[in-house]
Write an enzyme that holds these catalytic residues in place. Sequence first.
Site, PDB file in Angstrom:
ATOM      1  N   GLY A 354       0.930  -1.221  -0.003  1.00  0.00           N
ATOM      2  CA  GLY A 354      -0.053  -0.218   0.022  1.00  0.00           C
ATOM      3  C   GLY A 354       0.626   1.311   0.161  1.00  0.00           C
ATOM      4  N   GLY A 357       2.354   5.556   4.783  1.00  0.00           N
ATOM      5  CA  GLY A 357       1.614   6.165   5.780  1.00  0.00           C
ATOM      6  C   GLY A 357       0.352   5.544   5.944  1.00  0.00           C
ATOM      7  N   VAL A 358      -0.018   4.400   5.160  1.00  0.00           N
ATOM      8  CA  VAL A 358      -1.123   3.698   5.559  1.00  0.00           C
ATOM      9  C   VAL A 358      -1.246   2.705   6.844  1.00  0.00           C
ATOM     10  CG1 VAL A 358      -2.186   4.308   3.387  1.00  0.00           C
ATOM     11  CG2 VAL A 358      -0.985   2.199   3.744  1.00  0.00           C
ATOM     12  N   LYS A 360       1.158  -0.038   7.379  1.00  0.00           N
ATOM     13  CA  LYS A 360       1.415  -1.426   7.180  1.00  0.00           C
ATOM     14  C   LYS A 360       2.609  -1.710   8.388  1.00  0.00           C
ATOM     15  CE  LYS A 360       3.448   0.006   3.268  1.00  0.00           C
ATOM     16  NZ  LYS A 360       3.053   1.409   2.989  1.00  0.00           N
ATOM     17  N   THR A 361       3.424  -0.912   8.537  1.00  0.00           N
ATOM     18  CA  THR A 361       4.624  -0.991   9.846  1.00  0.00           C
ATOM     19  C   THR A 361       3.842  -1.302  11.273  1.00  0.00           C
ATOM     20  OG1 THR A 361       6.188  -0.101   8.621  1.00  0.00           O
ATOM     21  CG2 THR A 361       6.697  -0.552  10.993  1.00  0.00           C
ATOM     22  N   SER A 678      -3.528   3.458 -19.330  1.00  0.00           N
ATOM     23  CA  SER A 678      -4.882   3.812 -18.957  1.00  0.00           C
ATOM     24  C   SER A 678      -5.334   5.235 -19.012  1.00  0.00           C
ATOM     25  CB  SER A 678      -4.772   3.668 -17.179  1.00  0.00           C
ATOM     26  OG  SER A 678      -3.979   4.659 -16.661  1.00  0.00           O
ATOM     27  N   LYS A 721      -7.136   5.420  -7.578  1.00  0.00           N
ATOM     28  CA  LYS A 721      -7.469   6.431  -8.541  1.00  0.00           C
ATOM     29  C   LYS A 721      -8.595   7.013  -8.272  1.00  0.00           C
ATOM     30  CE  LYS A 721      -5.272   4.160 -12.526  1.00  0.00           C
ATOM     31  NZ  LYS A 721      -5.372   3.607 -13.933  1.00  0.00           N
TER      32      LYS A 721
END
Length: 772
Positions: A354, A357-358, A360-361, A678, A721
């Site tokens: 991801g 800053g979402v 994960k760690t 895209s 997106k």
Amino acid sequence: MAEKVTLPLVPLRGIVVFPNMIMHLDVGRPASVNALDAAMVTNRRIFLVAQIDLDNDSPTEHDLYEVGTISEIRQIIKLPDGNVRVLVEGVNRGVMRAYRECEGEDYVEVDVEEHEDTWEDNMETEALVRGVVHQFEEWVKLSKRIPSETFVAVTILEDIGRLADLIAGHLNLKLDAKQEILSCLDVSQRLEKLYVILARELEVLQMESQISKRVRNQIEKIQKDHYLREQLKAIHKELGEGEDITEEVTGYRQKLEDGNYPEEVKTIIEKELKRLERIPSMASEGNVVRTYIETLLDLPWRVSTEDAVDITEAAKVLDADHYGLEKVKERILDFLAVKVLTKDKPAPILCLVGPPGVGKTSLASSVAKATGRKFIRASLGGIRDEAEIRGHRRTYVGAMPGRIIQGIKKAGTNNPVFLLDEVDKIGKDGWSGDPSAALLEVLDPAQNNSFDDHYIDTPFDLSRVLWIVTANTLNTIPKPLRDRMEIINLSSYTENEKFEIARRYLVKRQKEENGLKKGDVVFAKGVLQEIIAEYTRESGVRELERIIGRACRKAARKIVEGYEGVLYITKKNLRDFIGRPKFLQTRAEKQPQVGVSTGMAWTEVGGDILPTEAIVLKGNGKLLLTGKLGEVMQESAQAGLTYIRSRSDIMKLDDDFYEKNDIHVHVPEGAVPKDGPSAGITMATAMISALTKRKVRSDVAMTGEITLRGNVLPIGGLKEKVLAAYREGMHTIILPKENTPDIEDIPESVREKLEFVPVEHMDEVLKTALIR
């Protein structure tokens, strides 16, 4: 014609009797004893043949070699244990032609074709005999197993068949080699085989002699070293140096006895301790050995943490540490539940993918907390040397274990939660190997139970470790490495999720880090939402936390300068704390323009929007593409222009519009590389708008690949997106119809505020995007 005789059969185990050889045999099998008795009644002759399988107690015809020896019984002695000791003398070779069991007698008799040796007396035979005798003489000198008188007795024989048999009988050969010589009925061929065997035996004896000489020299050196070492110990004792080394070694040995170490490791450590005792205290090599011993002693070879996995408690821990991420937390809980049921079986390797800053760690840290295991993190971003994973060999100066073994040593248990961070940013160096290839062994449950670090140089079991890997993108991770991992995707946060994370976690953490008490500073209603909307445009919450931290530091300064009471941060005074807003308006608030459309892009740091500009100039039919566009993106623009040319009559364009005009397509932020198919419909829309002078709606964002016939093909990364478009204030999303199922992955709070227009053809895109 050879004479045929019928004789009782005695199979031999591991023994070959040659003609003219006298030998004692111990016979114990009833059938063999009966055969001996039958032979004594008749002519005292018996057929001796070796059996192929030594373990077979009841051999049949197919378990015996075809060629054996017709022998004469010289003497039989009955032994106290019921066995029989018989003295036999080989007479002639015999070839077994028939095999039958004697009814009522319990023994086997065979029809044997007796073979008499014959040979041609020529120069070749004489040369063979001389060669064999010479080789045998050399063998006698080297082996010293038979007296020289025996050699003389053998060499004076005129019967060369008997000569070959006697030499073969004296050699210490394996059963199949002896049987091969016995089975050789042609005397010349027998001599040739014997010559080859003698040559090989001579080579072996010469090698034995060299080894023996080397061992003697080594023993002499060891004795000399021991004597010198004892003298050195006495000198050290006089100088007062020996006691420190002895104490140190004693301490290591005590730790080795007290700990639970595998036998292989104990052997290695004991060997190194003996080496340490011999090294002078001032020698630099001593420090290398000490470091190696201490590393082996400190590793948790058999030290584990008891799993305390309670799924309900684990869910509470994940909910307490992270807001949102419901699907991600569900998948992690699924894996933990399987771990409870499978106990000691290797757990799957989780890969959290991801934007930055979402969380994960911090998710990996929460898993460790939920399972009661130690938590270790190793950042792999930028490493280029395979030795960073596998360690350096001890021959190098400053050698040390790799990051995996260092992490295990730091954890103190062999089953921690081990986080491998930023695995997608591993470099590759042609000189230092490929670190991602070294990770294949670490992350493969079939191999990591015996991970070989170059420094410790003995296998370490990593199968009990719970591996969690993080990455921003899967594109740069090699496919073999991806195949070993369970992929869990983390998407960008919505504004509501960012607000809840800031309210529950970020404000509290920044207050503590900046020395503020709970009631010193209060963020008024609506302030956090304004920070999120006007100061940040990111997938995660790192920038948001930095801005909250900046506000807290400014508040701390005011308090230190003498401000009394509760300090309120409101919308009115927000600029005093964190400066002016970065984003005063969204892209959607801008006016519709001709030749300007908005696309959507996916990057490894999350989604982004892609403003695309097109302008028509007088020229000679060139298509100019700028903005550092990749090859695929340039081809998409070409495909879009071809579609426009094919539909020029419907769009009311001149037939030769592409010959008299140049079309320039530019994607801003020209220093940033862009690629992918895209943006096809986005560039086509901008070009059609510029050619037809019709404005494009500024609140519409689009994504999709275009074909020459105007069909719109599916794309990837839709969720990221759409979230980026939502942050920029877009109201309508045009997407390929085949991507419609992906809309369900978008948070409901975002879906409710957007209009989704699935399309199959470019005509549908233009109908929604262009203003009439």
